[in-house]
Design an enzyme around this catalytic site. Structure first.
Site, PDB file in Angstrom:
ATOM      1  N   ASP A 249      39.738 115.804  68.384  1.00  0.00           N
ATOM      2  CA  ASP A 249      39.613 114.749  67.389  1.00  0.00           C
ATOM      3  C   ASP A 249      38.162 114.301  67.225  1.00  0.00           C
ATOM      4  OD1 ASP A 249      42.265 114.703  66.814  1.00  0.00           O
ATOM      5  OD2 ASP A 249      42.747 112.955  68.020  1.00  0.00           O
ATOM      6  N   LYS A 271      40.091 112.808  62.148  1.00  0.00           N
ATOM      7  CA  LYS A 271      40.464 111.981  61.002  1.00  0.00           C
ATOM      8  C   LYS A 271      39.507 110.798  60.903  1.00  0.00           C
ATOM      9  CE  LYS A 271      45.438 112.889  61.488  1.00  0.00           C
ATOM     10  NZ  LYS A 271      45.433 113.446  62.847  1.00  0.00           N
ATOM     11  N   MET A 384      41.517  99.835  65.390  1.00  0.00           N
ATOM     12  CA  MET A 384      41.159 100.160  64.005  1.00  0.00           C
ATOM     13  C   MET A 384      41.170  98.898  63.132  1.00  0.00           C
ATOM     14  SD  MET A 384      43.478 103.640  63.786  1.00  0.00           S
ATOM     15  CE  MET A 384      44.867 102.817  64.595  1.00  0.00           C
TER      16      MET A 384
END
Length: 473
Positions: A249, A271, A384
């Site tokens: 990732d 991502k 996030m």
């Protein structure tokens, strides 16, 4: 070699220890684990030896050493606090050619007791000869960390199948190839993961007359932690060196990626907000296909794969496809970043619970249970949450959280790029507007944030450069 390393079978054999202090207790422990029949001679015993003597762990002669005590022993250890007595024991043992170890006197010894890594039936002995016992203990400590306890169970399994393997493969070369596959492949990994029945099923398939030389691969779902390589688990490091394909990732630190095999194929599937290198469904399919092609696949994810990491979705696909997998947890961002920022997530005086939630926006909103998140005496951690910070602040205040509630934002925690922005719900938006943090950023809301001034211990460099904890950006 200065000394010849030998493993001596003393099960049921008479062994003599002279001395009753802490050193004699350590030596007795080693002999007991090897199954020796111990006689211990000493007028006095330390507390641990006294308890063992009362329990009948060895025969105790409560008196000073006598020369006749030497007779009939396979091995002798002199561990008194009198050097002259120890030397006398060594001389008498030498006359009878009985191996003798004298504590703190290597020149009087005919054998040395090494530092031991015990993974019975696997035993690893480390010695520095007669130079530095402390160095030997240091090396043993490093080996302890690198060698899982499961290697003993793996040796037991190999012992049970040894004769069948000899019967199945007549050529030594074929037997070596078989054991290479077993001891470094799927069988070993299942044993080390505690999947004993599955391990035996695999080895039975390997021994079948029509067995192929290679079977399906496996997926290792590994949490890489929040960034600092020192926070990786030993099991994760071992699997990282075994995988021939690495699927990683965006938030995997570059130094962590460098710990994987140099010849491993690397596939980036990171991502970012509004930009995905590969859709989640495609990642799930990729992992299954690679394993079915016989690869050992390392799925390397930042933080912990089961905490906002979609690890459950990925192994759900693997389970449906019949692909073997194992999950190695990592230190999640909330735990790692808070610790490096000096913010305890729970504290008896401030927070009796902690809640992890996602601050990721969906259709312009954050769909959370705001009344529950506004309860007192808790810490709330938003993953996030940087983009949605204005909504987080507004909704918490609207649901009764005081505007003076402390809040902290931790940018790229545990790395050289870590920065901590602190304030209150009423001031934090101005704080970040004047000096915007860079993702990934963690948001912590709660009274525990006030402890940062006293408990902060980690200081990243003033001018961070690429180094041991630099993340991929």
């Amino acid at each position: 070699m200065e000394l010849l390393p030998i493993f001596l079978d003393i099960k049921g054999k008479s062994c003599l220890i002279v001395g009753g202090g802490a050193t004699a207790a350590r030596k007795a422990g080693n002999l007991q684990r090897a199954g020796a029949a111990i006689t211990l001679v000493s007028p006095h015993l330390c507390e641990s030896l006294a308890r063992q003597a009362e329990a009948g762990a060895f025969r105790h002669l409560q008196r000073p050493f006598a020369p006749a005590d030497i007779t009939g022993n396979t091995l002798i250890i002199a561990a008194t606090d009198d050097p002259e007595v120890n030397r006398q024991i060594a001389r008498l043992a030498g006359e009878r050619q009985i191996p003798v170890n004298v504590v703190d006197d290597p020149d009087a010894c005919t054998f040395l007791l090494p530092s031991i890594v015990d993974r019975a039936p696997v035993t690893i002995a480390v010695s520095s000869g007669k130079t530095s016992p402390v160095l030997a203990r240091m090396l043993r400590t490093r080996l302890e960390a690198l060698i899982p306890a499961g290697y003993g169970r793996l040796a037991d399994l190999a012992g049970r199948y040894r004769e069948r393997v000899k019967a199945r493969f007549g050529e030594p070369r074929d037997r070596r190839r078989f054991w290479d596959r077993v001891l470094q492949g799927a069988v070993a990994e299942r044993i080390l993961a505690g999947q004993f029945a599955e391990a035996e099923a695999v080895i039975e398939r390997e021994l079948a007359p029509d067995a192929l030389e290679s079977d399906m691969g496996e997926v290792y779902l590994v949490g890489a932690g929040p960034g600092d390589p020192d926070l990786m688990t030993f099991r994760a490091l071992r699997l990282m060196q075994q995988a021939d394909v690495v699927v990683y990732d965006r938030l995997v630190a570059e130094p962590i990626l460098k710990m994987t095999r140099r010849d491993a194929r690397r596939i980036y599937v990171g991502k970012e907000r509004n930009h995905h290198a590969m859709r989640q469904e495609e990642i799930n399919r990729l992992l299954a296909d690679l394993a079915k092609d016989g690869h050992r696949v390392l799925r390397l994810k930042g933080g912990d794969p089961f905490i906002f990491g979609r690890g459950g979705e990925e192994i759900d696909t693997l389970a449906a496809e019949g692909v073997p997998f194992q999950v190695i947890p990592g230190i999640t961002a909330a735990s790692g970043c808070a610790a490096y920022a000096g913010i305890p997530l729970t504290h008896r005086d401030y927070a009796q619970s902690v809640t992890f939630v996602t601050g990721h926006l969906k259709d312009g909103t954050i769909n959370l249970n705001w009344p529950a998140l506004a309860q007192p005496n808790q810490t709330v951690v938003f993953y996030m949450g940087l983009v949605g910070l204005p909504i987080i602040v507004e909704r918490l205040i609207a649901h009764g959280v005081a505007p003076e509630m402390p809040i902290a934002l931790i940018q790229q925690g545990t790395t050289h790029l870590q920065r901590v922005y602190s304030g209150t719900l009423s001031t934090i938006l101005d704080v970040v507007a004047s000096d915007p943090p860079q993702p990934p950023t963690l948001v912590i809301v709660g009274e525990v944030v006030t402890l940062r001034e006293k408990l902060n211990w980690f200081s990243p460099p003033d001018e961070p450069v690429e180094g041991a904890t630099t993340v991929i950006v």
